[in-house]
Design a protein around this motif. Structure first.
Motif, short mmCIF file in Angstrom:
data_model
loop_
_atom_site.label_atom_id
_atom_site.label_comp_id
_atom_site.label_asym_id
_atom_site.label_seq_id
_atom_site.Cartn_x
_atom_site.Cartn_y
_atom_site.Cartn_z
N CYS A 46 0.85 -1.19 0.00
CA CYS A 46 0.00 0.00 0.00
C CYS A 46 0.89 1.25 0.00
O CYS A 46 2.00 1.21 0.55
CB CYS A 46 -0.91 0.02 1.22
N PRO A 47 0.42 2.35 -0.58
CA PRO A 47 1.26 3.56 -0.67
C PRO A 47 1.79 4.03 0.67
O PRO A 47 2.94 4.48 0.77
CB PRO A 47 0.30 4.59 -1.28
N GLY A 48 0.99 3.92 1.73
CA GLY A 48 1.42 4.40 3.04
C GLY A 48 2.52 3.58 3.68
O GLY A 48 3.10 4.01 4.69
N TYR A 79 1.57 -2.72 -10.70
CA TYR A 79 0.18 -2.92 -11.13
C TYR A 79 -0.69 -2.12 -10.16
O TYR A 79 -0.88 -2.53 -9.01
CB TYR A 79 -0.14 -4.41 -11.10
N ASP A 80 -1.18 -1.00 -10.61
CA ASP A 80 -1.88 -0.05 -9.75
C ASP A 80 -3.36 -0.41 -9.65
O ASP A 80 -4.12 -0.21 -10.59
CB ASP A 80 -1.70 1.37 -10.29
N ARG A 81 -3.76 -0.94 -8.50
CA ARG A 81 -5.17 -1.22 -8.22
C ARG A 81 -5.68 -0.32 -7.09
O ARG A 81 -6.73 -0.56 -6.50
CB ARG A 81 -5.33 -2.69 -7.81
N CYS A 82 -4.92 0.72 -6.78
CA CYS A 82 -5.21 1.59 -5.65
C CYS A 82 -6.17 2.70 -6.10
O CYS A 82 -5.83 3.48 -6.99
CB CYS A 82 -3.91 2.18 -5.12
N ARG A 88 -5.87 14.05 -0.86
CA ARG A 88 -4.87 13.61 0.13
C ARG A 88 -4.34 12.23 -0.24
O ARG A 88 -3.12 11.99 -0.21
CB ARG A 88 -5.51 13.58 1.53
N GLN A 89 -5.24 11.31 -0.60
CA GLN A 89 -4.82 9.97 -1.00
C GLN A 89 -4.00 10.02 -2.30
O GLN A 89 -3.05 9.26 -2.47
CB GLN A 89 -6.03 9.06 -1.16
N GLN A 90 -4.41 10.90 -3.22
CA GLN A 90 -3.66 11.03 -4.47
C GLN A 90 -2.24 11.52 -4.21
O GLN A 90 -1.28 11.02 -4.82
CB GLN A 90 -4.39 12.00 -5.41
N ARG A 91 -2.09 12.49 -3.31
CA ARG A 91 -0.75 13.01 -2.99
C ARG A 91 0.10 11.94 -2.33
O ARG A 91 1.30 11.82 -2.62
CB ARG A 91 -0.87 14.24 -2.07
#
Length: 373
Positions: A46-48, A79-82, A88-91
């Motif tokens: 996950c990005p975080g 593979y971006d499934r997010c 905020r999530q985009q940043r």
């Protein structure tokens, strides 16, 4: 990483609460199985979880019948499934990708489409595709919506520009009352619950809609009667994917039917899935049903390459079509992060299997091209 690995693919997904801290665990498990057969390293993150300056990525992989959490090397392909629901999530996602690119260059399996409005504008430029697009405007004000309602016999359909699963959609209709004009609103809440509201005052109804929309970007379209003979809403989902040769192909086609008066046919809203050809020929007769399928197939084949010319490389698209009782086909949605549960539900096991295999096969194709370059 296994020294014999034929490539490293990171599946980037959203965080969620539950036994596992990430979304789409069942789909990701299947991807891990397929990747292992291809001798590829597949992991979920996950990005975080990505820390700037760290040399490894904390992630999960499925092996020996269970999920294992451990550090992984930076991915060669993402593979971006997010799904990012707000800025905020985009940043946070952009910071994550910037950190990963510092570790090593990576290939992005597919660009995300940048909202329904930009997709509509891109598709409108194609002469073959344009006649199948419903008129669409960005919502700006209650006054603008009122003018639209006066011009549209069936009312207006409003949807979030970045919405998913039919959530927060609205069907707005004029109604006549003893005290003057009012509004009837049928919609779905943020939790996808169906609701109806009746306003005797049109002004009160328009004000309520404006508050419901708040600061979200919304699109406005004519309300299309896309119902079957039982008055149930339905649409046709086509999954287009790149295959092991990097070529677009149709993985499958399924009808999704909603409950009567349910506004949308989305499976997340309680809909059911059906095989497309039998469903459409039963509804429209064999000749018109087959003709409808052919139009949908031709559009589905034209849309991916046209969108790639505007947005860059794509790997898969879920394209939703509506069909009016008179037989006219409409392009309703194009989604670059499509689900694939329809094919499992209708028993199309070949389509279901390919829907999971294709992203890994296409990733392998990109890696091999990169190696040979």
């Amino acid at each position: 990483m296994n020294p014999s690995s034929q490539g490293i693919v990171g599946i980037m997904v959203s965080e969620c609460a539950g036994p596992l801290p990430f979304a789409e665990a069942a789909f990701c498990r299947q991807l891990c199985h397929i990747g292992r057969r291809q001798k590829m390293t597949i992991y979920v993150f996950c990005p975080g979880w990505v820390t700037p300056g760290s040399r490894s990525i904390p992630g999960y992989t499925f092996e020996n019948g269970k999920w294992i959490r451990k550090p992984f090397p930076a991915p060669e392909i993402i593979y971006d499934r997010c799904i990012s629901h707000d800025k905020r999530q985009q940043r946070r996602k952009q910071r994550c990708l910037a950190s990963l690119s510092e570790l090593q260059p990576f290939l992005y399996l597919a660009r995300a489409l940048t909202g329904k409005w930009s997709v509509y504008q891109a598709l409108k430029k194609n002469r073959f595709i344009a006649p199948y697009l419903p008129d669409t405007l960005r919502y700006e004000s209650p006054e603008q919506l009122n003018q639209w309602l006066l011009a549209q016999e069936g009312g207006a359909f409003l949807k979030p520009q970045n919405g998913t699963h039919g959530k927060r959609t609205l069907h707005v209709q004029n109604i006549k009352g003893s005290l003057g004009d009012g509004l009837m609103i049928t919609g779905r809440s943020g939790s996808n619950q169906l609701f109806r509201k009746k306003f005797r005052s049109k002004e009160d109804g328009l004000d309520w809609i404006h508050r419901f929309i708040a600061n979200r970007a919304y699109l406005m379209q004519p309300y299309l009667r896309l119902n079957n003979s039982k008055d149930e809403p339905f649409d046709v989902r086509v999954l287009m994917q790149k295959n092991e040769n990097g070529m677009w192909s149709m993985t499958g086609m399924a009808v999704r039917a909603g409950r009567k008066h349910s506004l949308t046919s989305n499976l997340h809203g309680g809909g059911t899935a059906h095989k497309a050809v039998p469903y459409l020929t039963k509804e429209f007769g064999e000749h018109r049903g087959i003709q409808t399928v052919r139009i949908i197939q031709r559009l589905a084949e034209a849309i991916p390459e046209h969108l790639e010319s505007h947005f860059g490389r794509l790997a898969e698209l879920g394209i939703d079509f509506g069909v009016e009782p008179g037989g006219h086909v409409w392009i309703l949605e194009v989604n670059s992060k499509p689900g694939r549960s329809s094919f499992f539900r209708i028993g199309d096991m070949q389509g279901a299997r390919k829907s999971v295999e294709n992203p890994i096969q296409y990733a392998r194709y990109l890696l091999l091209r990169k190696t040979l370059a």
